[in-house]
Write an enzyme that holds these catalytic residues in place. Structure first.
Site, mmCIF file in Angstrom:
data_model
loop_
_atom_site.group_PDB
_atom_site.id
_atom_site.type_symbol
_atom_site.label_atom_id
_atom_site.label_comp_id
_atom_site.label_asym_id
_atom_site.label_seq_id
_atom_site.Cartn_x
_atom_site.Cartn_y
_atom_site.Cartn_z
ATOM 1 N N TYR A 1 4.639 0.135 3.331
ATOM 2 C CA TYR A 1 5.514 -0.043 2.170
ATOM 3 C C TYR A 1 4.699 -0.672 1.055
ATOM 4 O O TYR A 1 4.027 -1.678 1.265
ATOM 5 C CB TYR A 1 6.689 -0.949 2.553
ATOM 6 C CG TYR A 1 7.661 -1.200 1.425
ATOM 7 C CD1 TYR A 1 8.524 -0.193 0.995
ATOM 8 C CD2 TYR A 1 7.728 -2.442 0.800
ATOM 9 C CE1 TYR A 1 9.429 -0.421 -0.035
ATOM 10 C CE2 TYR A 1 8.629 -2.681 -0.226
ATOM 11 C CZ TYR A 1 9.474 -1.671 -0.637
ATOM 12 O OH TYR A 1 10.369 -1.894 -1.655
ATOM 13 N N ASP B 1 -3.482 -3.105 0.307
ATOM 14 C CA ASP B 1 -2.255 -3.750 -0.155
ATOM 15 C C ASP B 1 -2.038 -4.988 0.712
ATOM 16 O O ASP B 1 -1.622 -4.891 1.869
ATOM 17 C CB ASP B 1 -1.075 -2.776 -0.037
ATOM 18 C CG ASP B 1 0.222 -3.413 -0.545
ATOM 19 O OD1 ASP B 1 0.241 -4.645 -0.762
ATOM 20 O OD2 ASP B 1 1.203 -2.679 -0.717
ATOM 21 N N LYS C 1 3.666 -12.571 -3.088
ATOM 22 C CA LYS C 1 4.255 -13.554 -2.172
ATOM 23 C C LYS C 1 3.569 -14.921 -2.235
ATOM 24 O O LYS C 1 3.828 -15.693 -3.140
ATOM 25 C CB LYS C 1 4.317 -12.977 -0.767
ATOM 26 C CG LYS C 1 5.170 -11.678 -0.742
ATOM 27 C CD LYS C 1 5.563 -11.241 0.630
ATOM 28 C CE LYS C 1 6.198 -9.883 0.658
ATOM 29 N NZ LYS C 1 7.661 -9.856 0.647
HETATM 30 N N1 HOZ Z 1 10.774 -5.803 1.086
HETATM 31 C C1 HOZ Z 1 10.877 -7.146 1.495
HETATM 32 C C2 HOZ Z 1 10.293 -7.418 2.834
HETATM 33 N N2 HOZ Z 1 9.289 -6.550 3.270
HETATM 34 C C3 HOZ Z 1 12.303 -7.623 1.508
HETATM 35 C C4 HOZ Z 1 12.522 -8.455 0.337
HETATM 36 C C5 HOZ Z 1 13.879 -9.124 0.265
HETATM 37 O O1 HOZ Z 1 14.879 -8.540 0.639
HETATM 38 O O2 HOZ Z 1 13.926 -10.241 -0.213
#
Ligand code: HOZ
Length: 428
Positions: free
Chosen positions: A144, A238, A266
């Site tokens: 992702y 990534d 993050k």
């Molecule tokens: N895509 C985020 C974790 N891989 C989730 C982010 C969220 O819902 O805060």
């Protein structure tokens, strides 16, 4: 456990916000039950609006490596706020944070800050295309890279959780330039290079965290590097999720493979919205205003976010042993849970990288997305609900990663393992 207030808060939110949430995976839809509405975080704990306390193994999906309300990050943010929230002009904090990133990551000569991981990856891809003068990209099933159009193809995280790995609303014309390969399978990448002679870059999570935790094999990454070099394509790591989480010095330091560009997010924002992308000088020099590849943002390099990120990275550098301590705790956690599951005849596949951990309800090892997707999702949902009831907050999808923060103690880990024994007994 009383969750009356969360129940009505979710109902009210659902009237006004699609699915009641501002990011799909939070809705608990794949595990059932009601998402807890959080009023406060405190070190290792989350406290919901019904006053239930949970040991938090999500930590805002990664950013909070020192836990909630870390004193030094909080102080840095408060100090920055007093000087103003946003200027849309350069500040010293941006150069300071850039200095930290460039001195920590060997592969990064220059870095640009943005406001999210999605933005970081989208911009890095544009830069790779601008630098190489090519259009096609290779990505891996289950990885992702945020929700920009050309990357929402067989994507992991919420897209995998909800069974829509390729989203409606993305024109086929946009995704025709995205070639798909299988994670940890070099032959599938070779086929993509045979299919197209216009490949600008290969993008990969070197430590995949969005199909559950699935690290790439070292030899696979080395072969990927060779293929990219042979075909004049760039290699992008990534590390939005794994950066400053698996180790301080990036996946390149533990895998032995150096990328051309890295994307971050993050932890680099210490809990504030920050993303970044950086890499080799001659590539980064193509970025506007030094070069022709355009990229911009009103809140990019925001002073409050920079202060939080700077405090987080400086603290990480001061605690050089932190990663091995967290890795030890994460390992104890997954091994303890694995043994507890085994006592009930349930097989778990587990892995750990620094402060990241993963566990699959799966009888065979997981090396790619189809392996991950073959996990027992019903069993995962039952485990998730059981642990929540016991006061332990795990990611609400099999296709996400768990995070240990420095505030989670050995005692909490043992308590989690004990609770998991009770839960496995109930759900077996
Ligand atoms: N895509 C985020 C974790 N891989 C989730 C982010 C969220 O819902 O805060």
């Amino acid at each position: 456990m009383n969750i009356t207030k969360s129940l009505s808060a979710f109902e009210a939110a659902s009237q006004l916000i699609p699915g009641g949430v501002n990011s799909p995976v939070r809705a608990f839809a794949s595990v059932g039950g009601t998402p807890r509405f959080i009023k406060e975080g405190e070190g290792a704990y989350l406290i919901d609006i019904d006053n239930n306390r949970y040991v938090d193994y999500v930590q805002s999906w990664g950013p909070l490596i020192f836990g909630h309300k870390d004193e030094s990050i909080e102080a840095a943010v408060i100090d920055a706020v007093k000087h103003g929230l946003s200027f849309g002009a350069p500040t010293l904090a941006e150069t300071k944070l850039a200095h930290e990133v460039v001195s920590i990551y060997n592969s990064i000569d220059k870095v640009r800050f943005v406001s999210s991981g999605t933005e970081a990856v989208m911009s890095a891809i544009r830069l790779a295309r601008g630098y190489t003068g090519r259009d096609d990209i290779i990505k891996f099933e289950g990885c992702y890279h945020g929700h920009s159009d050309s990357l929402l193809v067989q994507a992991g995280s919420g897209a995998a959780t909800f069974g829509n790995p390729s989203s409606p609303g993305v024109p086929a014309d946009f995704t025709k330039h995205t070639l798909l390969a299988t994670y940890n399978d070099i032959e599938s990448v070779k086929k993509c290079f045979e299919q197209s002679h216009d490949i600008a870059c290969v993008i990969i999570e070197p430590i995949a965290g969005n199909m559950g935790l699935v690290p790439a094999h070292k030899e696979f990454l080395a072969q990927l590097r060779e293929l990219c070099d042979a075909h004049g394509a760039l290699l992008i790591f990534d590390e939005v999720m794994s950066g400053f989480r698996a180790t301080l010095y990036g996946a390149e330091s533990i895998t032995g493979t150096t990328p051309d560009l890295v994307t971050l997010g993050k932890v680099i924002g210490g809990g504030m919205p920050v993303g970044a992308f950086g890499g080799r000088l001659e590539i980064m020099q193509q970025l506007s205003p030094e070069g022709p590849v355009y990229q911009a943002g009103t809140l990019s390099g925001n002073p409050v976010a920079m202060a939080a990120g700077l405090a987080a990275l400086q603290k990480l550098k001061q605690h050089s042993k932190l990663f091995s301590v967290l890795q030890k705790r994460a390992t104890r956690l997954v091994e303890g849970m694995k043994a507890a599951a085994m006592e009930q005849g349930i097989v778990l596949q587990t892995d750990v990288r620094g402060s990241m951990f993963g566990f699959f309800f799966n009888t065979t090892p997981v090396h790619n997305f189809s392996d991950a997707a073959a996990s027992d999702l019903e069993m995962f949902a039952a485990f998730h609900a059981g642990m929540l009831e016991e006061g332990f907050y795990f990611a609400c999808s099999q296709f996400e990663t768990g995070f240990i923060c420095s505030a989670i103690t050995d005692t909490m880990i043992e308590e989690t393992i004990e609770a998991s024994k009770r839960v496995f007994e109930r759900i077996a």
